[in-house]
Design a protein around this motif. Structure first.
Motif, PDB file in Angstrom:
ATOM      1  N   GLU A 217       0.941  -1.069   0.051  1.00  0.00           N
ATOM      2  CA  GLU A 217      -0.076   0.022   0.027  1.00  0.00           C
ATOM      3  C   GLU A 217       1.030   1.177   0.021  1.00  0.00           C
ATOM      4  OE1 GLU A 217      -2.670   0.012   3.287  1.00  0.00           O
ATOM      5  OE2 GLU A 217      -4.072  -1.610   2.425  1.00  0.00           O
ATOM      6  N   ALA A 218       1.919   1.560   0.754  1.00  0.00           N
ATOM      7  CA  ALA A 218       2.635   2.221   0.894  1.00  0.00           C
ATOM      8  C   ALA A 218       3.618   2.675  -0.362  1.00  0.00           C
ATOM      9  CB  ALA A 218       3.735   2.095   2.161  1.00  0.00           C
ATOM     10  N   ALA A 219       4.032   1.667  -1.204  1.00  0.00           N
ATOM     11  CA  ALA A 219       4.750   1.741  -2.221  1.00  0.00           C
ATOM     12  C   ALA A 219       3.852   2.133  -3.289  1.00  0.00           C
ATOM     13  CB  ALA A 219       5.424   0.324  -2.776  1.00  0.00           C
ATOM     14  N   ARG A 220       2.633   1.696  -3.332  1.00  0.00           N
ATOM     15  CA  ARG A 220       1.635   2.242  -4.347  1.00  0.00           C
ATOM     16  C   ARG A 220       1.507   3.831  -4.297  1.00  0.00           C
ATOM     17  NH1 ARG A 220      -2.962  -2.774  -4.696  1.00  0.00           N
ATOM     18  NH2 ARG A 220      -2.380  -3.308  -7.022  1.00  0.00           N
ATOM     19  N   GLU A 221       1.423   4.180  -3.098  1.00  0.00           N
ATOM     20  CA  GLU A 221       1.045   5.600  -2.757  1.00  0.00           C
ATOM     21  C   GLU A 221       2.249   6.287  -3.034  1.00  0.00           C
ATOM     22  OE1 GLU A 221       0.015   8.500   1.098  1.00  0.00           O
ATOM     23  OE2 GLU A 221      -0.452   6.371   1.112  1.00  0.00           O
ATOM     24  N   LYS A 222       3.690   6.173  -3.014  1.00  0.00           N
ATOM     25  CA  LYS A 222       4.633   6.711  -2.887  1.00  0.00           C
ATOM     26  C   LYS A 222       5.299   6.702  -4.351  1.00  0.00           C
ATOM     27  CE  LYS A 222       7.482   7.297   0.471  1.00  0.00           C
ATOM     28  NZ  LYS A 222       8.564   6.828   1.724  1.00  0.00           N
ATOM     29  N   TYR A 223       5.129   5.344  -4.852  1.00  0.00           N
ATOM     30  CA  TYR A 223       6.011   5.082  -6.019  1.00  0.00           C
ATOM     31  C   TYR A 223       5.052   4.496  -7.175  1.00  0.00           C
ATOM     32  CZ  TYR A 223       9.607   5.709  -2.554  1.00  0.00           C
ATOM     33  OH  TYR A 223      10.434   6.058  -1.686  1.00  0.00           O
ATOM     34  N   PRO A 224       4.063   5.014  -7.689  1.00  0.00           N
ATOM     35  CA  PRO A 224       3.024   4.484  -8.434  1.00  0.00           C
ATOM     36  C   PRO A 224       3.775   4.331  -9.811  1.00  0.00           C
ATOM     37  CG  PRO A 224       2.373   6.748  -8.119  1.00  0.00           C
ATOM     38  CD  PRO A 224       3.467   6.479  -7.103  1.00  0.00           C
ATOM     39  N   GLU A 225       4.664   5.180 -10.328  1.00  0.00           N
ATOM     40  CA  GLU A 225       5.106   4.934 -11.595  1.00  0.00           C
ATOM     41  C   GLU A 225       6.298   4.255 -11.549  1.00  0.00           C
ATOM     42  OE1 GLU A 225       8.040   7.349  -9.298  1.00  0.00           O
ATOM     43  OE2 GLU A 225       5.708   7.233  -9.325  1.00  0.00           O
ATOM     44  N   LYS A 226       6.665   3.489 -10.464  1.00  0.00           N
ATOM     45  CA  LYS A 226       7.929   2.718 -10.380  1.00  0.00           C
ATOM     46  C   LYS A 226       7.362   1.049 -10.361  1.00  0.00           C
ATOM     47  CE  LYS A 226      11.241   5.809  -8.476  1.00  0.00           C
ATOM     48  NZ  LYS A 226      12.473   5.039  -9.521  1.00  0.00           N
ATOM     49  N   ILE A 227       5.865   0.951 -10.038  1.00  0.00           N
ATOM     50  CA  ILE A 227       5.910  -0.625  -9.757  1.00  0.00           C
ATOM     51  C   ILE A 227       4.755  -1.276 -10.544  1.00  0.00           C
ATOM     52  CG2 ILE A 227       6.290  -0.112  -7.243  1.00  0.00           C
ATOM     53  CD1 ILE A 227       3.295  -0.173  -6.591  1.00  0.00           C
ATOM     54  N   VAL A 228       4.987  -2.378 -10.783  1.00  0.00           N
ATOM     55  CA  VAL A 228       3.490  -3.023 -11.527  1.00  0.00           C
ATOM     56  C   VAL A 228       3.261  -4.131 -10.540  1.00  0.00           C
ATOM     57  CG1 VAL A 228       5.456  -4.536 -12.663  1.00  0.00           C
ATOM     58  CG2 VAL A 228       3.105  -4.414 -13.549  1.00  0.00           C
ATOM     59  N   VAL A 229       2.112  -4.540 -10.235  1.00  0.00           N
ATOM     60  CA  VAL A 229       1.454  -5.398  -9.222  1.00  0.00           C
ATOM     61  C   VAL A 229       1.055  -6.774 -10.012  1.00  0.00           C
ATOM     62  CG1 VAL A 229       0.367  -5.889  -7.381  1.00  0.00           C
ATOM     63  CG2 VAL A 229       1.124  -3.834  -7.504  1.00  0.00           C
ATOM     64  N   VAL A 230       1.514  -7.735  -9.597  1.00  0.00           N
ATOM     65  CA  VAL A 230       1.048  -9.202 -10.351  1.00  0.00           C
ATOM     66  C   VAL A 230       0.599  -9.742  -9.285  1.00  0.00           C
ATOM     67  CG1 VAL A 230       1.435 -11.117 -11.887  1.00  0.00           C
ATOM     68  CG2 VAL A 230       2.713  -8.958 -12.217  1.00  0.00           C
ATOM     69  N   ASP A 231      -0.952 -10.378  -9.289  1.00  0.00           N
ATOM     70  CA  ASP A 231      -1.308 -11.246  -8.230  1.00  0.00           C
ATOM     71  C   ASP A 231      -1.206 -12.612  -8.736  1.00  0.00           C
ATOM     72  OD1 ASP A 231      -3.518 -13.010  -7.067  1.00  0.00           O
ATOM     73  OD2 ASP A 231      -3.912 -11.016  -6.092  1.00  0.00           O
ATOM     74  N   LEU A 232      -0.684 -13.732  -7.920  1.00  0.00           N
ATOM     75  CA  LEU A 232      -0.716 -14.986  -8.199  1.00  0.00           C
ATOM     76  C   LEU A 232      -1.854 -15.734  -9.044  1.00  0.00           C
ATOM     77  CD1 LEU A 232       1.207 -17.640  -7.722  1.00  0.00           C
ATOM     78  CD2 LEU A 232       0.077 -18.043  -5.855  1.00  0.00           C
ATOM     79  N   GLU A 233      -2.799 -15.090  -8.966  1.00  0.00           N
ATOM     80  CA  GLU A 233      -4.003 -15.715  -9.595  1.00  0.00           C
ATOM     81  C   GLU A 233      -3.675 -15.286 -11.041  1.00  0.00           C
ATOM     82  OE1 GLU A 233      -7.386 -18.247  -9.344  1.00  0.00           O
ATOM     83  OE2 GLU A 233      -6.030 -17.412  -7.586  1.00  0.00           O
ATOM     84  N   GLU A 234      -3.105 -14.217 -11.257  1.00  0.00           N
ATOM     85  CA  GLU A 234      -2.922 -13.858 -12.933  1.00  0.00           C
ATOM     86  C   GLU A 234      -2.017 -14.674 -13.234  1.00  0.00           C
ATOM     87  OE1 GLU A 234      -2.613  -9.391 -13.538  1.00  0.00           O
ATOM     88  OE2 GLU A 234      -2.470  -9.301 -11.427  1.00  0.00           O
TER      89      GLU A 234
END
Length: 347
Positions: A217-234
């Motif tokens: 949550e903190a990373a998404r708020e501070k560095y949205p342009e730097k991260i890509v989130v992948v769920d295991l279900e994907e």
């Protein structure tokens, strides 16, 4: 610093021309980081190595200047060599699919890199030289380091690697607690196995999942342009699409995804999936219920099993007694600080 050219470093093999890019694979433990690492190592441009815990449990804090002196620099490499020697061979999570680098070769790279450096150096400069050695050995131009718990130290990494991007994996809370319990099976049977199961108490597993998700949550708020989130279900349902998200974030050309290896329990292929026990659901809901809802997962109804929940409560004193014995292997800092880091509701 991420633009450093490693071809001048004098260690490793032949790196492809161009600036070296350094990125990180982090995330909730047991959520597909090893599978992604193996797929990324199939890409002609990318090399993934790890786990190193360079910025987490093995981190050596530099002196007041922000740089390592000779003794601190030596401690960095002694820590890394000790970890590679003791963990990389026996734990399949470190089998990321590198072509040339195995544990023995990695120890050689660490020695060569250490000999090529001279203090004072910042932590990021040291890591870049190591990543450059990996790039040259694998003949790649993009290097990714895979340590799931680096998710909790993204601020530290960004401070040292301004241009780094992060592949962040996550999974549902109940699959996580089931998989962490399953991890204790790999550690042995008898008394050792029993104590490992107690140490991986459902309270600890719930705290860990909550802690990882709060860091996300903190990373998404501070560095949205730097991260890509992948769920295991994907990864399970559409592995090709999941990898395309990663290629896009890293600006890598498309590369076909190997389907010869399934994404399930890639670190422990020989074990069968365990069911989620009533006490696991109880503690996960109690400790992480609000985070489960915020994360978009469905809160599972706790199965009725008072006896099993009571048994888990009765083992809490033994679990607490094991923390001072086990925590030092997971953190170089204070045991109290390590424990509090997981218990507190991070903002």
């Amino acid at each position: 610093m991420d633009g450093m050219r490693s071809k001048d470093q004098g260690v490793g093999g032949e790196q492809k021309d161009g600036p070296l890019e350094i990125h990180f694979i982090v995330g909730v433990a047991r959520s597909g980081t090893t599978w992604i690492s193996r797929r990324m190592n199939e890409h002609p441009q990318a090399a993934v190595f790890g786990e190193t815990n360079f910025y987490s449990r093995l981190y050596v804090k530099p002196n007041s200047s922000g740089r390592y002196n000779a003794d601190e620099l030596n401690a960095v490499f002694e820590n890394l060599k000790g970890y590679v020697a003791s963990e990389w061979e026996k734990n399949p999570a470190h089998h990321t699919g590198l072509i040339k680098i195995d544990p023995e070769y990695m120890l050689k790279l660490l020695d060569e890199t250490a000999e090529s450096l001279a203090a004072p150096l910042r932590p990021g400069e040291v890591f870049e030289r190591l990543a450059g050695a990996v790039a040259k050995a694998e003949n790649k131009s993009v290097v990714l380091e895979k340590t799931p718990n680096h998710l909790n130290w993204i601020d530290r990494i960004v401070e040292n690697h301004k241009d780094a991007r992060f592949i962040v994996t996550k999974r549902d809370p109940y699959g996580f607690t089931r998989s962490m319990k399953h991890m204790a099976d790999w550690r042995g049977m008898g008394l050792v196995g029993f104590l490992n199961h107690v140490y991986r108490h459902p309270v600890m597993r719930a705290l860990f999942w909550r802690g990882y998700m709060l860091s996300l949550e903190a990373a998404r708020e501070k560095y949205p342009e730097k991260i890509v989130v992948v769920d295991l279900e994907e990864i399970i349902e559409e592995p090709e699409k999941a990898m395309m998200k990663i290629y896009d974030k890293l600006e890598l050309a498309y590369h076909p995804v190997s389907v010869s290896e399934g994404p399930f329990n890639s670190s422990f292929d020989s074990f069968k999936t365990r069911a989620v026990a009533p006490e696991d659901v109880f503690w996960m809901n109690l400790i992480a219920g609000s985070v489960i809802k915020r994360s978009g997962y469905k809160v599972m109804k706790t199965p009725v099993s008072p006896a099993r929940v009571l048994a888990s409560i009765l083992t809490i004193p033994l679990w607490l007694a094991l923390i001072p014995l086990r925590a030092p292997s997971f953190s170089r800092g204070s045991v109290i600080g390590y424990t509090w880091n997981w218990i507190m509701e991070r903002k």
